[in-house]
Structures are given as structure tokens and as C-alpha cells.
Enzyme design. Structure first.
Site, PDB file in Angstrom:
ATOM      1  N   GLN A 157      30.757 103.155  48.725  1.00 48.72           N
ATOM      2  CA  GLN A 157      30.782 102.879  47.298  1.00 48.72           C
ATOM      3  C   GLN A 157      29.599 103.523  46.585  1.00 48.72           C
ATOM      4  O   GLN A 157      28.563 103.792  47.199  1.00 48.72           O
ATOM      5  CB  GLN A 157      30.723 101.354  47.057  1.00 48.72           C
ATOM      6  N   GLU A 170      25.909  90.360  47.609  1.00 49.97           N
ATOM      7  CA  GLU A 170      24.692  90.006  46.865  1.00 49.97           C
ATOM      8  C   GLU A 170      24.149  88.639  47.246  1.00 49.97           C
ATOM      9  O   GLU A 170      23.006  88.307  46.935  1.00 49.97           O
ATOM     10  CB  GLU A 170      24.962  90.044  45.360  1.00 49.97           C
ATOM     11  N   ASP A 175      30.496  91.457  54.718  1.00 50.62           N
ATOM     12  CA  ASP A 175      30.540  92.546  53.744  1.00 50.62           C
ATOM     13  C   ASP A 175      30.550  93.871  54.498  1.00 50.62           C
ATOM     14  O   ASP A 175      29.853  94.028  55.500  1.00 50.62           O
ATOM     15  CB  ASP A 175      29.330  92.481  52.811  1.00 50.62           C
ATOM     16  N   ALA A 186      36.261  93.117  56.510  1.00 48.74           N
ATOM     17  CA  ALA A 186      36.689  91.714  56.536  1.00 48.74           C
ATOM     18  C   ALA A 186      38.008  91.537  57.274  1.00 48.74           C
ATOM     19  O   ALA A 186      38.211  90.531  57.966  1.00 48.74           O
ATOM     20  CB  ALA A 186      36.806  91.185  55.113  1.00 48.74           C
ATOM     21  N   ASP A 188      35.534  87.436  47.608  1.00 47.73           N
ATOM     22  CA  ASP A 188      34.549  87.866  46.612  1.00 47.73           C
ATOM     23  C   ASP A 188      34.440  89.384  46.719  1.00 47.73           C
ATOM     24  O   ASP A 188      33.397  89.944  47.036  1.00 47.73           O
ATOM     25  CB  ASP A 188      33.196  87.202  46.876  1.00 47.73           C
TER      26      ASP A 188
END
Length: 336
Positions: free
Chosen positions: A58, A113, A133, A165, A182
Site C-alpha cells: 500500500q 494502527e 494486519d 487475514a 477493520d
């Protein structure tokens, strides 16, 4: 990155980072521009850019904004901001945990985060939170810069895993009381849109829920003009897999829109106002800033336009027939 996500700097200096967001001329202060659609942008005045780079998966930027404090931006999309992230994260995590009779274990897909884990760990009954994550770089710099979550990252109940995941859920033998999505918004070329598909929910996720288990996911923009981008489709897809499904929304100022979440289970939910308020007092350490029984119950009452769209939606997410919000991922896709 294909989007015109801009950082406007005061020094008349223009530069770019590979395909990442550009930095161009501004005047009185630095600005970040998120392209919401071809004809719409959302701008933030900046104090500084704390971090920028492209990970394996990303484009990542951590900003210090004048209005909203520290803000995490992934693939050009605002993920959370220091001043109002509690709205998003309280709405994501507490409704399923309060609806479950006694949640002991939770699995968080994404959440790098640390804010979702922080909120889950407030519940007295929680014994273990797995946060999975895919992006080590996101986790590392959030751990360094987002001081509000330092305690959560150090909590002995937190099992932090860097992995896909889908792979992690497949490989783990244990089941969970709560599974949380999330995840970043589904953008074309991003790493996680396949984690919104019917096949994933049905074949991988649901079998990993305990009896009375609850799944909840963020479901993208849910405003009058944006709810049909992905929100209505995610809701309809989950309805194909679970018996009881609840959609709810709240306004998040830094997102410049109403935001949506979807909660699902094969067991009916307990979402009565008084019972929820009682459970908040009895089962949560500390005080919630946004969510209480009344606000959650009201969040499930959608306006006529949105509720009609959800009722009439026919699209089901599949790997070959996905919907995306405006944007474009820059990293390689996860190995789904």
C-alpha cells in the site's frame, strides 16, 4: 498511484514519490487533498508530513493535520484521524462486544494502527485479542507515532500477527467469539477487497466463529450520495451468509461523510438501549466518548433513501464481480 492525491506545500517546490501522492505548489500553508470522486476533493491544512512511503502492499502517509491531528492515509484514503477516530472505532468494536453474552476472544482483520485492539481490550471479559494486519510497515510506524495506542500494543492479551487475514484464519484451529473487519476500503488494486466477498465470509470467516459468535465490519461511506458505492453491496453480501444482520451509520467529521458498519450473527442481537447502557457500565473499563445505548439504537435507523437501497440491493460481492470506491491501490495484491 493513479489518483491525484495532492500535498500542497508553501515553498513552490514540486516533487513526487514514484507513483505515490504528489507534492505541489501552495501558498499560506501545506495541504493534503483526497480525491473523493472525479469532481470532488476534500482538503486538510497540514502542520507536517510525518511519514510517507510505499510498502509491499500500500501507499502509506502519516500526516499531522491542523484540524484533525495525526491522520493515517492509505492508498490516498483517510483511514483515521486523531481527533475523531474514537467515533469510528467505538462504533466498530463495542456493538458486537456488547451484544455478545460474554466475549472472551476477538480476531481483528487489519487494524494496524492499534485503535480497534485498544477498544476491544477495554472489555473486562476479553482474554485474548488477535490483531492480524498484512502490512508490517503500517503497524511499525503507527506503533511509533500514535501514542494513544502504546498501551494496547504492550498489553499481554494482544497477539499481534503480520499475515494475510484469510491465511491466518484458515491456519488457526481456534474459533473466536468476535471477528472484526477493520480493513481498508475496497479500492481496485488494493490488498483487501477480496475479504469482502461472499466466499470469504461463508467458507473462511463464519466457520471460525464460536456459538453466539458475531462478525462486524466497516462497510465504507454510507451517505445519501455514497451508500451505493460499497455499503449496500457489503450489507447484501453478508445477508446471504448470516441469519441476523444489522447495518448502522454515524457521521465521522474527518471522513466528510456518514460512515457505515455491518454486524452479523446467527444468534439474535441484544441491542435494547437500557440493556446496552447497563452492559457498558458493568463490562467496560473507562468511559466511552461517543457510543451509548441511545446513540447506537438511533444509528440503526437509516434514512428512507439508504434503507430503501439496502432493501433493494441485489449485488453480491465476489472475486470476479466486486465494487470499489473511487481510488486505486498501488501495492501488490495479497495472496488470496
Amino acid at each position: 498511484m493513479g489518483e491525484a492525491v495532492m500535498f500542497l506545500l508553501p515553498d513552490d517546490h514540486q516533487k513526487s514519490i514514484n507513483t505515490a501522492p504528489e507534492y505541489v505548489n501552495g501558498h499560506d500553508s501545506s495541504w493534503f487533498e483526497e480525491v473523493i470522486d472525479d469532481d470532488l476533493k476534500w482538503s486538510f491544512a497540514l502542520n507536517s508530513v510525518l511519514h510517507k512511503g510505499i510498502s509491499e502492499y500500500q501507499d502509506i502517509v502519516l500526516l499531522d493535520t491542523k484540524r484533525f491531528g495525526k491522520a493515517l492515509v492509505i492508498d490516498g484514503k483517510m483511514q483515521s484521524a486523531e481527533s475523531d477516530e474514537f467515533i469510528y472505532h467505538e462504533c466498530l468494536i463495542h456493538p458486537p462486544l456488547l451484544s455478545h453474552p460474554k466475549p472472551k476472544t476477538a480476531f481483528i482483520m487489519g487494524g494496524g494502527e492499534g485503535s480497534t485492539a485498544r477498544e476491544a481490550l477495554k472489555h473486562k471479559s476479553i482474554e485474548k485479542v488477535v490483531m492480524c494486519d498484512i502490512d508490517q510497515e503500517v503497524v511499525a510506524f503507527c506503533r511509533e507515532h500514535l501514542t494513544a495506542n502504546k498501551e494496547a500494543f504492550c498489553n499481554k492479551k494482544l497477539d499481534l500477527v503480520i499475515n494475510d487475514a484469510k491465511v491466518e484464519l484458515e491456519e488457526r484451529k481456534e474459533k473466536f467469539d468476535i471477528i472484526v473487519g477493520d480493513l481498508a476500503d475496497p479500492v481496485e488494486g488494493g490488498p483487501c477487497y477480496q475479504l469482502y466477498t461472499k466466499s470469504f465470509y461463508q467458507q473462511i470467516l463464519k466457520p471460525k466463529l464460536n456459538t453466539h459468535g458475531i462478525f462486524v465490519t466497516q462497510a465504507g461511506p454510507a451517505g445519501v450520495f455514497t451508500h451505493q458505492e460499497v455499503f449496500s453491496s457489503i450489507y447484501n453480501t453478508i445477508k446471504q451468509v448470516f441469519k441476523y444482520v444489522v447495518a448502522y451509520t454515524a457521521h465521522v467529521p474527518s471522513f466528510a461523510d456518514e460512515w457505515g458498519w455491518v454486524m452479523a450473527s446467527d444468534t439474535p442481537f441484544c441491542i435494547e438501549q437500557e440493556k446496552m447502557d447497563k452492559k457498558i457500565q458493568e463490562t467496560i473499563n473507562g468511559e466511552l466518548l461517543f457510543l451509548d445505548g441511545a446513540s447506537f439504537c438511533s444509528s440503526t435507523v437509516l434514512n428512507k433513501m439508504v434503507s430503501s437501497s439496502l432493501k433493494n440491493e441485489t449485488h453480491v460481492y465476489t472475486e470476479d464481480n466486486a465494487r470499489f470506491i473511487h481510488g486505486q491501490g498501488v501495492g501488490k495484491k495479497s495472496n488470496l
